[in-house]
Design a protein around this motif. Structure first.
Motif, PDB file in Angstrom:
ATOM      1  N   PRO A 111       0.807  -1.317   0.031  1.00 53.25           N
ATOM      2  CA  PRO A 111       0.058   0.013  -0.080  1.00 53.25           C
ATOM      3  C   PRO A 111       0.858   1.253   0.031  1.00 53.25           C
ATOM      4  O   PRO A 111       0.613   2.190  -0.428  1.00 53.25           O
ATOM      5  CB  PRO A 111      -0.845  -0.183   1.360  1.00 53.25           C
ATOM      6  CG  PRO A 111      -1.105  -1.633   1.374  1.00 53.25           C
ATOM      7  CD  PRO A 111       0.443  -2.227   1.059  1.00 53.25           C
ATOM      8  N   VAL A 112       1.946   1.058   0.636  1.00 57.46           N
ATOM      9  CA  VAL A 112       2.750   2.511   0.662  1.00 57.46           C
ATOM     10  C   VAL A 112       3.450   2.537  -0.760  1.00 57.46           C
ATOM     11  O   VAL A 112       3.459   3.781  -1.390  1.00 57.46           O
ATOM     12  CB  VAL A 112       3.936   1.940   1.635  1.00 57.46           C
ATOM     13  CG1 VAL A 112       5.206   3.298   1.458  1.00 57.46           C
ATOM     14  CG2 VAL A 112       3.700   2.029   3.068  1.00 57.46           C
ATOM     15  N   GLU A 113       3.714   1.815  -1.537  1.00 57.17           N
ATOM     16  CA  GLU A 113       4.205   1.777  -2.842  1.00 57.17           C
ATOM     17  C   GLU A 113       3.181   1.982  -3.593  1.00 57.17           C
ATOM     18  O   GLU A 113       3.149   3.324  -4.695  1.00 57.17           O
ATOM     19  CB  GLU A 113       4.810   0.525  -3.424  1.00 57.17           C
ATOM     20  CG  GLU A 113       6.004   0.071  -2.676  1.00 57.17           C
ATOM     21  CD  GLU A 113       6.436  -1.407  -2.961  1.00 57.17           C
ATOM     22  OE1 GLU A 113       5.746  -1.761  -4.160  1.00 57.17           O
ATOM     23  OE2 GLU A 113       7.347  -1.740  -2.527  1.00 57.17           O
ATOM     24  N   ARG A 114       1.790   1.587  -3.461  1.00 54.36           N
ATOM     25  CA  ARG A 114       0.692   2.007  -4.372  1.00 54.36           C
ATOM     26  C   ARG A 114       0.445   3.631  -4.261  1.00 54.36           C
ATOM     27  O   ARG A 114       0.136   4.439  -5.094  1.00 54.36           O
ATOM     28  CB  ARG A 114      -0.512   0.956  -3.949  1.00 54.36           C
ATOM     29  CG  ARG A 114      -1.433   1.271  -4.871  1.00 54.36           C
ATOM     30  CD  ARG A 114      -2.876   0.870  -4.445  1.00 54.36           C
ATOM     31  NE  ARG A 114      -3.295   1.925  -3.262  1.00 54.36           N
ATOM     32  CZ  ARG A 114      -3.854   3.089  -3.679  1.00 54.36           C
ATOM     33  NH1 ARG A 114      -3.905   3.532  -5.094  1.00 54.36           N
ATOM     34  NH2 ARG A 114      -4.204   4.047  -2.867  1.00 54.36           N
ATOM     35  N   VAL A 115       0.194   4.012  -3.069  1.00 56.22           N
ATOM     36  CA  VAL A 115      -0.111   5.509  -2.801  1.00 56.22           C
ATOM     37  C   VAL A 115       0.961   6.356  -3.764  1.00 56.22           C
ATOM     38  O   VAL A 115       0.645   7.507  -3.892  1.00 56.22           O
ATOM     39  CB  VAL A 115      -0.527   5.697  -1.382  1.00 56.22           C
ATOM     40  CG1 VAL A 115       0.575   6.055  -0.469  1.00 56.22           C
ATOM     41  CG2 VAL A 115      -1.498   6.922  -1.314  1.00 56.22           C
ATOM     42  N   TRP A 116       2.241   6.041  -3.261  1.00 54.34           N
ATOM     43  CA  TRP A 116       3.254   6.854  -3.976  1.00 54.34           C
ATOM     44  C   TRP A 116       3.141   7.054  -5.348  1.00 54.34           C
ATOM     45  O   TRP A 116       3.027   8.123  -6.005  1.00 54.34           O
ATOM     46  CB  TRP A 116       4.676   6.266  -3.499  1.00 54.34           C
ATOM     47  CG  TRP A 116       5.684   6.816  -3.952  1.00 54.34           C
ATOM     48  CD1 TRP A 116       6.350   6.485  -5.231  1.00 54.34           C
ATOM     49  CD2 TRP A 116       6.266   8.207  -3.959  1.00 54.34           C
ATOM     50  NE1 TRP A 116       7.216   7.320  -5.653  1.00 54.34           N
ATOM     51  CE2 TRP A 116       7.471   8.515  -4.723  1.00 54.34           C
ATOM     52  CE3 TRP A 116       6.092   9.152  -3.011  1.00 54.34           C
ATOM     53  CZ2 TRP A 116       7.779   9.553  -4.854  1.00 54.34           C
ATOM     54  CZ3 TRP A 116       6.688  10.445  -3.302  1.00 54.34           C
ATOM     55  CH2 TRP A 116       7.924  10.418  -4.167  1.00 54.34           C
ATOM     56  N   SER A 117       2.831   5.758  -6.249  1.00 53.70           N
ATOM     57  CA  SER A 117       2.733   5.752  -7.486  1.00 53.70           C
ATOM     58  C   SER A 117       1.280   6.650  -7.909  1.00 53.70           C
ATOM     59  O   SER A 117       1.548   7.389  -9.096  1.00 53.70           O
ATOM     60  CB  SER A 117       2.438   4.156  -8.071  1.00 53.70           C
ATOM     61  OG  SER A 117       2.345   4.043  -9.419  1.00 53.70           O
ATOM     62  N   HIS A 118       0.459   6.479  -7.130  1.00 50.84           N
ATOM     63  CA  HIS A 118      -0.826   7.247  -7.439  1.00 50.84           C
ATOM     64  C   HIS A 118      -0.548   8.624  -7.265  1.00 50.84           C
ATOM     65  O   HIS A 118      -0.913   9.590  -8.093  1.00 50.84           O
ATOM     66  CB  HIS A 118      -1.932   6.885  -6.538  1.00 50.84           C
ATOM     67  CG  HIS A 118      -3.345   7.218  -6.997  1.00 50.84           C
ATOM     68  ND1 HIS A 118      -4.379   6.889  -6.287  1.00 50.84           N
ATOM     69  CD2 HIS A 118      -3.574   8.255  -7.760  1.00 50.84           C
ATOM     70  CE1 HIS A 118      -5.576   7.387  -7.043  1.00 50.84           C
ATOM     71  NE2 HIS A 118      -5.029   8.198  -7.836  1.00 50.84           N
ATOM     72  N   ALA A 119       0.181   9.068  -6.073  1.00 54.12           N
ATOM     73  CA  ALA A 119       0.428  10.422  -6.007  1.00 54.12           C
ATOM     74  C   ALA A 119       1.494  11.175  -7.252  1.00 54.12           C
ATOM     75  O   ALA A 119       1.380  12.164  -7.787  1.00 54.12           O
ATOM     76  CB  ALA A 119       1.351  10.794  -4.733  1.00 54.12           C
ATOM     77  N   VAL A 120       2.401  10.065  -7.740  1.00 59.44           N
ATOM     78  CA  VAL A 120       3.256  10.629  -8.901  1.00 59.44           C
ATOM     79  C   VAL A 120       2.529  11.115 -10.263  1.00 59.44           C
ATOM     80  O   VAL A 120       2.583  11.972 -10.592  1.00 59.44           O
ATOM     81  CB  VAL A 120       4.384   9.797  -8.980  1.00 59.44           C
ATOM     82  CG1 VAL A 120       5.241   9.855 -10.289  1.00 59.44           C
ATOM     83  CG2 VAL A 120       5.256   9.637  -7.848  1.00 59.44           C
TER      84      VAL A 120
END
Length: 306
Positions: A111-120
């Motif tokens: 989930p940490v990676e997923r939300v970072w990707s979404h933010a980018v």
């Protein structure tokens, strides 16, 4: 899927030439030029255009939508969008009424990676670089109403599991896609009931990569703290990769990673070997592979509201 996801014909495409150019004094010349241009188009490009036109110009009904995914002989058809993960119960019930025999594929990502990707992706659309933004602003993004529900994987499985049995739900893990692309595809093919021996070109090639090979450590630390309850629930439910996600979050919160950026995915960092070292020798995954139908996973349903 939305019209934004489609590779629509670009301006100047000969298929979009107005009808007026094919009529009038220069009609013969224009028609000849149109036919010449059209011959240059591949069959696949023409099919894409016709599909897009049907998508945009036909009244929206269940029958219309199903027609967009009618498979050819010897094929199965489907679509992909993360929006299915947050459909409310009544919408999933509607899907089930239409397609009770459908098979569901749900790929999980840290989930940490997923939300970072979404933010980018979201900030890039606005001309901003997530790596140059304060970590607190990335955290605020993670709390937005349209972002936060997508981390609740157990809630998604609970809702879809009300209508589809475990053997019709495939749970994949992004780590398996990264490390074991061929076995992952074979597992998916077996689940779908198609030829498991098919070998697509370059199965390990990364496509549609937007978030790069690293992420802000400060932002990852704040997101980890925000999502710690979610990560604990996932670890309890799945173990394996999900337990690694929780371990990484705890280490980030402890300040264990001192560099400004951390590899993305985090499994590419030294934290992977560090996590393995915390496990008893008999429990250490030498070649961990977890993806498969929900009925075959060591899945323990927990409290999806955690």
């Amino acid at each position: 899927m939305s019209s934004r996801d489609l590779d629509a014909p670009e301006k100047g495409d000969p298929l979009l030439r107005p009808l007026s150019e094919l009529c009038g004094p220069s009609a013969k010349k224009n028609r000849s030029a149109f036919k010449k241009d059209r011959r240059k188009l591949s069959v696949a490009r023409l099919r894409e255009y016709l599909w897009t036109r049907r998508f945009r110009s036909t009244p929206r009904t269940d029958r219309w939508y199903a027609s967009l995914f009618r498979p050819g002989r010897g094929q199965v058809a489907g679509e992909i969008t993360p929006e299915y993960a947050v459909l409310p119960r009544e919408k999933v019930a509607h899907v089930h009424r239409l397609m009770p025999e459908a098979k569901i594929l749900f790929v999980l990502r840290n989930p940490v990676e997923r939300v970072w990707s979404h933010a980018v992706m979201d900030f890039k659309r606005k001309g901003r670089n997530a790596r140059e933004m304060p970590a607190e602003e990335v955290l605020e993004f993670a709390r937005r109403p349209y972002v936060e529900p997508k981390r609740n994987y157990l809630k998604t499985l609970e809702v879809w599991g009300e209508f589809y049995p475990p053997e019709r739900i495939f749970v994949g893990f992004m780590e398996d896609i990264n490390w074991h692309p061929r076995p992952f595809l074979k597992e998916v093919y077996g689940f779908l009931g198609v030829n498991p021996d098919f070998r697509p070109p370059a199965p390990g090639k990364k496509v549609n990569v937007k978030s790069g090979g690293s992420m802000s450590t400060a932002a990852a630390r704040l997101i980890a703290a925000e999502y710690i309850d979610t990560l604990e629930a996932l670890s309890d439910a799945f173990g394996g990769y999900a337990s690694f996600w929780l371990y990484c979050a705890e280490r980030l919160m402890e300040g264990a990673w001192s560099e400004e950026e951390i590899p993305n995915p985090i499994a590419g960092s030294t934290l992977w070997e560090e996590w393995r070292g915390t496990l008893p020798p008999e429990d250490r995954p030498e070649s961990l592979f977890m993806s498969g139908s929900l009925s075959g996973l060591a899945y323990r349903s927990g409290d999806p509201g955690r």
